[in-house]
Write a protein that holds these residues in place. Structure first.
Motif, PDB file in Angstrom:
ATOM      1  N   VAL A 176       0.951  -4.290   1.152  1.00  0.00           N
ATOM      2  CA  VAL A 176      -0.183  -5.146   0.789  1.00  0.00           C
ATOM      3  C   VAL A 176       0.245  -6.604   0.734  1.00  0.00           C
ATOM      4  O   VAL A 176      -0.484  -7.501   1.177  1.00  0.00           O
ATOM      5  CB  VAL A 176      -0.779  -4.694  -0.567  1.00  0.00           C
ATOM      6  CG1 VAL A 176      -1.757  -5.736  -1.109  1.00  0.00           C
ATOM      7  CG2 VAL A 176      -1.479  -3.350  -0.415  1.00  0.00           C
ATOM      8  N   GLN A 177       1.445  -6.858   0.211  1.00  0.00           N
ATOM      9  CA  GLN A 177       1.944  -8.235   0.145  1.00  0.00           C
ATOM     10  C   GLN A 177       2.111  -8.808   1.551  1.00  0.00           C
ATOM     11  O   GLN A 177       1.749  -9.963   1.816  1.00  0.00           O
ATOM     12  CB  GLN A 177       3.278  -8.270  -0.594  1.00  0.00           C
ATOM     13  CG  GLN A 177       3.834  -9.677  -0.801  1.00  0.00           C
ATOM     14  CD  GLN A 177       2.978 -10.479  -1.765  1.00  0.00           C
ATOM     15  OE1 GLN A 177       2.588  -9.979  -2.809  1.00  0.00           O
ATOM     16  NE2 GLN A 177       2.685 -11.718  -1.397  1.00  0.00           N
ATOM     17  N   VAL A 178       2.637  -7.985   2.470  1.00  0.00           N
ATOM     18  CA  VAL A 178       2.806  -8.442   3.857  1.00  0.00           C
ATOM     19  C   VAL A 178       1.453  -8.789   4.468  1.00  0.00           C
ATOM     20  O   VAL A 178       1.283  -9.836   5.121  1.00  0.00           O
ATOM     21  CB  VAL A 178       3.518  -7.347   4.689  1.00  0.00           C
ATOM     22  CG1 VAL A 178       3.448  -7.672   6.179  1.00  0.00           C
ATOM     23  CG2 VAL A 178       4.967  -7.206   4.246  1.00  0.00           C
ATOM     24  N   LEU A 179       0.475  -7.938   4.262  1.00  0.00           N
ATOM     25  CA  LEU A 179      -0.856  -8.169   4.824  1.00  0.00           C
ATOM     26  C   LEU A 179      -1.520  -9.376   4.170  1.00  0.00           C
ATOM     27  O   LEU A 179      -2.228 -10.147   4.826  1.00  0.00           O
ATOM     28  CB  LEU A 179      -1.733  -6.927   4.648  1.00  0.00           C
ATOM     29  CG  LEU A 179      -1.233  -5.650   5.342  1.00  0.00           C
ATOM     30  CD1 LEU A 179      -2.152  -4.482   5.026  1.00  0.00           C
ATOM     31  CD2 LEU A 179      -1.160  -5.850   6.851  1.00  0.00           C
ATOM     32  N   PHE A 180      -1.283  -9.549   2.872  1.00  0.00           N
ATOM     33  CA  PHE A 180      -1.875 -10.673   2.152  1.00  0.00           C
ATOM     34  C   PHE A 180      -1.273 -11.998   2.605  1.00  0.00           C
ATOM     35  O   PHE A 180      -1.966 -13.013   2.695  1.00  0.00           O
ATOM     36  CB  PHE A 180      -1.670 -10.480   0.644  1.00  0.00           C
ATOM     37  CG  PHE A 180      -2.218 -11.607  -0.188  1.00  0.00           C
ATOM     38  CD1 PHE A 180      -3.578 -11.761  -0.357  1.00  0.00           C
ATOM     39  CD2 PHE A 180      -1.355 -12.518  -0.808  1.00  0.00           C
ATOM     40  CE1 PHE A 180      -4.090 -12.801  -1.121  1.00  0.00           C
ATOM     41  CE2 PHE A 180      -1.855 -13.553  -1.576  1.00  0.00           C
ATOM     42  CZ  PHE A 180      -3.232 -13.699  -1.734  1.00  0.00           C
TER      43      PHE A 180
ATOM     44  N   ARG B 170      -0.762   4.614   6.015  1.00  0.00           N
ATOM     45  CA  ARG B 170      -1.850   4.241   6.915  1.00  0.00           C
ATOM     46  C   ARG B 170      -3.200   4.636   6.307  1.00  0.00           C
ATOM     47  O   ARG B 170      -4.172   3.882   6.360  1.00  0.00           O
ATOM     48  CB  ARG B 170      -1.671   4.919   8.269  1.00  0.00           C
ATOM     49  CG  ARG B 170      -2.686   4.458   9.317  1.00  0.00           C
ATOM     50  CD  ARG B 170      -2.625   5.297  10.577  1.00  0.00           C
ATOM     51  NE  ARG B 170      -1.278   5.422  11.091  1.00  0.00           N
ATOM     52  CZ  ARG B 170      -0.604   6.574  11.159  1.00  0.00           C
ATOM     53  NH1 ARG B 170      -1.167   7.705  10.726  1.00  0.00           N
ATOM     54  NH2 ARG B 170       0.614   6.617  11.651  1.00  0.00           N
ATOM     55  N   ALA B 171      -3.244   5.839   5.713  1.00  0.00           N
ATOM     56  CA  ALA B 171      -4.493   6.296   5.092  1.00  0.00           C
ATOM     57  C   ALA B 171      -4.868   5.425   3.900  1.00  0.00           C
ATOM     58  O   ALA B 171      -6.043   5.105   3.684  1.00  0.00           O
ATOM     59  CB  ALA B 171      -4.358   7.757   4.656  1.00  0.00           C
ATOM     60  N   GLU B 172      -3.871   5.010   3.099  1.00  0.00           N
ATOM     61  CA  GLU B 172      -4.157   4.173   1.940  1.00  0.00           C
ATOM     62  C   GLU B 172      -4.648   2.789   2.354  1.00  0.00           C
ATOM     63  O   GLU B 172      -5.496   2.201   1.681  1.00  0.00           O
ATOM     64  CB  GLU B 172      -2.906   4.025   1.071  1.00  0.00           C
ATOM     65  CG  GLU B 172      -2.418   5.302   0.409  1.00  0.00           C
ATOM     66  CD  GLU B 172      -3.350   5.789  -0.688  1.00  0.00           C
ATOM     67  OE1 GLU B 172      -4.286   5.039  -1.052  1.00  0.00           O
ATOM     68  OE2 GLU B 172      -3.156   6.914  -1.172  1.00  0.00           O
ATOM     69  N   THR B 173      -4.128   2.297   3.462  1.00  0.00           N
ATOM     70  CA  THR B 173      -4.445   0.929   3.865  1.00  0.00           C
ATOM     71  C   THR B 173      -5.684   0.856   4.745  1.00  0.00           C
ATOM     72  O   THR B 173      -6.546  -0.006   4.551  1.00  0.00           O
ATOM     73  CB  THR B 173      -3.250   0.320   4.630  1.00  0.00           C
ATOM     74  OG1 THR B 173      -2.059   0.476   3.853  1.00  0.00           O
ATOM     75  CG2 THR B 173      -3.488  -1.155   4.910  1.00  0.00           C
ATOM     76  N   ASP B 174      -5.794   1.779   5.681  1.00  0.00           N
ATOM     77  CA  ASP B 174      -6.868   1.697   6.676  1.00  0.00           C
ATOM     78  C   ASP B 174      -7.892   2.814   6.523  1.00  0.00           C
ATOM     79  O   ASP B 174      -8.903   2.809   7.215  1.00  0.00           O
ATOM     80  CB  ASP B 174      -6.254   1.750   8.083  1.00  0.00           C
ATOM     81  CG  ASP B 174      -7.194   1.218   9.134  1.00  0.00           C
ATOM     82  OD1 ASP B 174      -7.921   0.250   8.838  1.00  0.00           O
ATOM     83  OD2 ASP B 174      -7.219   1.769  10.256  1.00  0.00           O
ATOM     84  N   GLY B 175      -7.648   3.771   5.630  1.00  0.00           N
ATOM     85  CA  GLY B 175      -8.560   4.892   5.469  1.00  0.00           C
ATOM     86  C   GLY B 175      -8.984   5.051   4.023  1.00  0.00           C
ATOM     87  O   GLY B 175      -9.168   4.067   3.293  1.00  0.00           O
ATOM     88  N   TYR B 176      -9.102   6.301   3.604  1.00  0.00           N
ATOM     89  CA  TYR B 176      -9.581   6.608   2.253  1.00  0.00           C
ATOM     90  C   TYR B 176      -8.558   7.420   1.464  1.00  0.00           C
ATOM     91  O   TYR B 176      -8.905   8.338   0.727  1.00  0.00           O
ATOM     92  CB  TYR B 176     -10.920   7.327   2.323  1.00  0.00           C
ATOM     93  CG  TYR B 176     -11.987   6.519   3.024  1.00  0.00           C
ATOM     94  CD1 TYR B 176     -12.461   5.335   2.464  1.00  0.00           C
ATOM     95  CD2 TYR B 176     -12.489   6.914   4.259  1.00  0.00           C
ATOM     96  CE1 TYR B 176     -13.418   4.567   3.104  1.00  0.00           C
ATOM     97  CE2 TYR B 176     -13.454   6.157   4.909  1.00  0.00           C
ATOM     98  CZ  TYR B 176     -13.914   4.990   4.331  1.00  0.00           C
ATOM     99  OH  TYR B 176     -14.866   4.230   4.975  1.00  0.00           O
ATOM    100  N   GLY B 177      -7.299   7.064   1.640  1.00  0.00           N
ATOM    101  CA  GLY B 177      -6.249   7.630   0.812  1.00  0.00           C
ATOM    102  C   GLY B 177      -6.036   9.122   1.027  1.00  0.00           C
ATOM    103  O   GLY B 177      -6.126   9.627   2.154  1.00  0.00           O
TER     104      GLY B 177
END
Length: 477
Positions: free
Chosen positions: A70-74, A112-119
C-alpha cells in the motif's frame, strides 16, 4: 482527533510491533499514512488470528507485506512500474521471507486479492458453483452450492478486515456504511447483489451477504433443463409476454424470482423500449433499447433519496413500451397498477408472497401503504383489472427452485378476486439422495385471454393445457 480514536491507533501500533518482534521479521512494517483514505480499515494483525501457529505467522507476514505494498502504491499515484503484479513481486522479493514456493504463490495471490479484489472471498466470487456468499463476522464464511449451505475454511483477520472489503464494494456506487447508516444495499460490477449490516446492529461483527448472478445470464432453456418449469410452461409464458400481459412473479426470499423475471424479460421484442427500475440494478436484459434506473439512498443529512415509487412515476414520462420493476414492496405498487391500467400493458414485476392468493393480499397491503385513503373494493378492482398472470416460484426443501403455480387473475366476483390455476407442480416425494421428485402438469383449464392473444397474432398451442401433456409438449423455441 478524539481520545477513543487515539487509543485505537496506539493499540494497533503496539499490535503490529509485537507481531513483528515475535516473528523476528527483517526490518519494520511500513504503516500506511493516516491521511490515506480508508486507513482505519487496513489489515491489522491480531494475537489470535487462527489457532494454527503457521497460519497465524502467514497472516502476520501478509499484513506486513500488504502495508508495504500500500505504501508503494501510495507513493506512486501514477501507478507502479510494470503494474500491480510487478509491484507485488518486488515487495515479496524484497521481504526475503522464508516462504516455500507454494506459500509464495499463495502470498502473491492473496495480496493481489486484497489490493485489486475483495480479499479472502475473491475465490468464492470467481467460483461458478457458488450462488451465494455469507460472511457472518470475521470467522464464519458460508456459501450456497446447489441450494445447500456449507461453511468454508475461509476467515478474515478481524472486524476491520471485513469492513475494508465492504467499503471497497459500496464506495464506487457512492454509498456508505458507518454507525450513522449501518445497513446498505448495493451491487458488484458483475450485477451480484450485496447487503451489508455492521455493528452495533450486527452483534457478531460486520455481516455481508452476496447473491451472485451468472456472468452469462440464464436463458429459458436453462430453466427447462434445471426442471424449474416445463417446455409447455415456457412456451406459454413466452406467448404471454408477446401478447403484452401484465405478469407478477411471486415467491419467497431466494426462490429465484429475479432469475425468472430476467428470463421473462428476454421474451420482450427487440424493437420495444424497456425501462427497468430496481433498488440495485441486477437485471441483465439483452435488448438494445433498455433504460436502467436505480434508486438512491439519502445522504448523511437525510436528503436526496430517490425511491422506487419516484422512479415509477418518472418512468411514465419516458415513453416506455414496457416497465419492468425488480420488486414492489411498498407504495410504488399503486403507481405500478395505475401504469398497467393506463396503457402500459406488458409490464413485469416481482413480489414476496408464498402463494398467488397471498400475492394478491400483499398487493392490497402495499397499495394501502401509498397513503391513499382508498376503499378496499376499489383497491381490489385495480388489482383485478391490472394483473393478468401470477407466476409462483418456490425453493423446495432440497434447495431446488421450481415454478409451482401459474395462475390467471379472472376478475372480481362480489368483493373477491378470482384466481384459477393453469399449471401446477405436483410433488411425489423424494429420491434416495433427498432430491424432491415431481412433475409440472397442466390443470386442463384454458385461460380466458386466449382470444386476446389470437387477435394479436400470437401463436397458441392448445396442447399446452392438456393435463397429460404438460411435460415436454408444445413447440417451445
Amino acid at each position: 482527533m478524539s481520545l477513543l480514536r487515539r487509543i485505537e491507533q496506539e493499540q494497533r501500533r503496539r499490535t503490529n510491533a509485537e507481531a513483528a518482534t515475535r516473528l523476528g521479521e527483517r526490518g519494520t512494517a511500513v504503516s500506511r499514512p493516516d491521511s490515506v483514505p480508508g486507513a482505519g480499515h487496513g489489515l491489522r494483525a491480531t494475537a489470535h488470528t487462527r489457532t494454527d501457529p503457521q497460519a497465524a505467522q502467514f497472516s502476520a507476514w501478509k499484513v506486513q507485506l500488504h502495508q508495504q505494498l500500500v505504501q508503494v502504491l501510495f507513493d506512486d499515484p501514477d501507478g507502479p512500474e510494470g503494474g500491480l503484479e510487478a509491484a507485488i513481486q518486488r515487495v515479496v522479493d524484497a521481504s526475503a521471507l522464508p516462504l516455500a514456493r507454494h506459500d509464495r504463490e499463495r502470498m502473491i495471490r492473496e495480496l493481489r486479492a486484497e489490493t485489486d479484489g475483495y480479499g479472502p472471498i475473491d475465490p468464492l466470487l470467481a467460483d461458478p458453483a457458488v450462488s451465494e456468499v455469507m460472511v457472518n463476522g470475521p470467522k464464519q464464511v458460508y456459501v450456497e452450492r446447489e441450494g445447500r449451505l456449507e461453511q468454508t475454511a475461509i476467515e478474515f483477520l478481524n472486524d476491520a478486515h471485513v469492513m475494508r472489503v465492504i467499503e471497497k464494494m459500496v464506495a464506487p456506487l457512492g454509498r456508505r456504511v458507518d454507525e450513522a447508516s449501518p445497513m446498505v444495499d448495493a451491487r458488484l460490477p458483475d450485477g451480484s447483489r450485496i447487503n451489508a449490516i455492521i455493528p452495533p446492529l450486527a452483534v457478531n461483527g460486520p455481516t455481508l451477504t452476496i447473491r451472485k448472478f451468472a456472468r452469462d445470464p440464464f436463458q429459458v432453456a436453462d430453466l427447462v433443463r434445471f426442471g424449474t418449469l416445463s417446455e409447455s410452461m415456457a412456451a406459454f409464458l413466452e406467448a404471454c409476454v408477446a401478447a403484452r400481459l401484465n405478469v407478477v412473479v411471486s415467491g419467497g426470499t431466494g426462490s429465484g424470482k429475479s432469475t425468472t423475471l430476467n428470463v421473462l424479460s428476454s421474451f420482450i421484442p427487440a424493437h420495444e423500449r424497456v425501462v427497468t427500475i430496481e433498488d440495485a440494478a441486477e437485471l441483465q436484459l439483452r435488448q438494445a433499447h433498455v433504460v436502467t434506473l436505480e434508486t438512491r439512498p439519502p445522504n448523511i443529512e437525510g436528503r436526496g433519496g430517490v425511491t422506487i415509487r419516484d422512479l415509477v412515476r418518472n418512468s411514465l414520462r419516458m415513453r416506455p413500451d414496457r416497465i419492468v420493476v425488480g420488486e414492489v414492496r411498498g407504495g410504488e405498487a399503486l403507481d405500478m397498477l395505475q401504469a398497467m391500467n393506463t396503457g402500459h400493458d406488458g409490464s413485469l414485476t416481482t413480489a414476496h408472497a408464498n402463494t398467488p392468493r397471498d400475492c394478491l393480499r400483499r398487493l392490497e397491503v402495499m397499495v394501502l401503504m401509498a397513503g391513499m385513503d382508498l376503499p378496499l373494493r376499489a383497491v381490489r378492482e385495480q388489482i383485478a383489472s391490472a394483473v393478468d398472470l401470477i407466476v409462483q416460484q418456490a425453493r423446495l426443501r432440497d434447495g431446488s427452485r421450481k415454478v409451482v403455480q401459474i395462475s390467471e387473475v379472472l376478475g372480481m366476483e362480489g368483493d373477491q378476486i378470482l384466481l384459477q390455476d393453469l399449471f401446477t407442480f405436483q410433488e411425489r416425494g423424494q429420491d434416495a439422495s433427498g432430491r424432491v421428485v415431481g412433475e409440472h402438469v397442466a390443470t386442463g383449464i384454458v385461460p380466458s385471454f386466449l382470444k386476446r392473444m389470437d387477435s394479436l397474432g400470437v401463436a397458441i398451442d392448445y396442447g399446452w393445457f392438456r393435463p397429460q401433456a404438460a411435460e415436454g409438449a408444445g413447440s417451445w423455441r
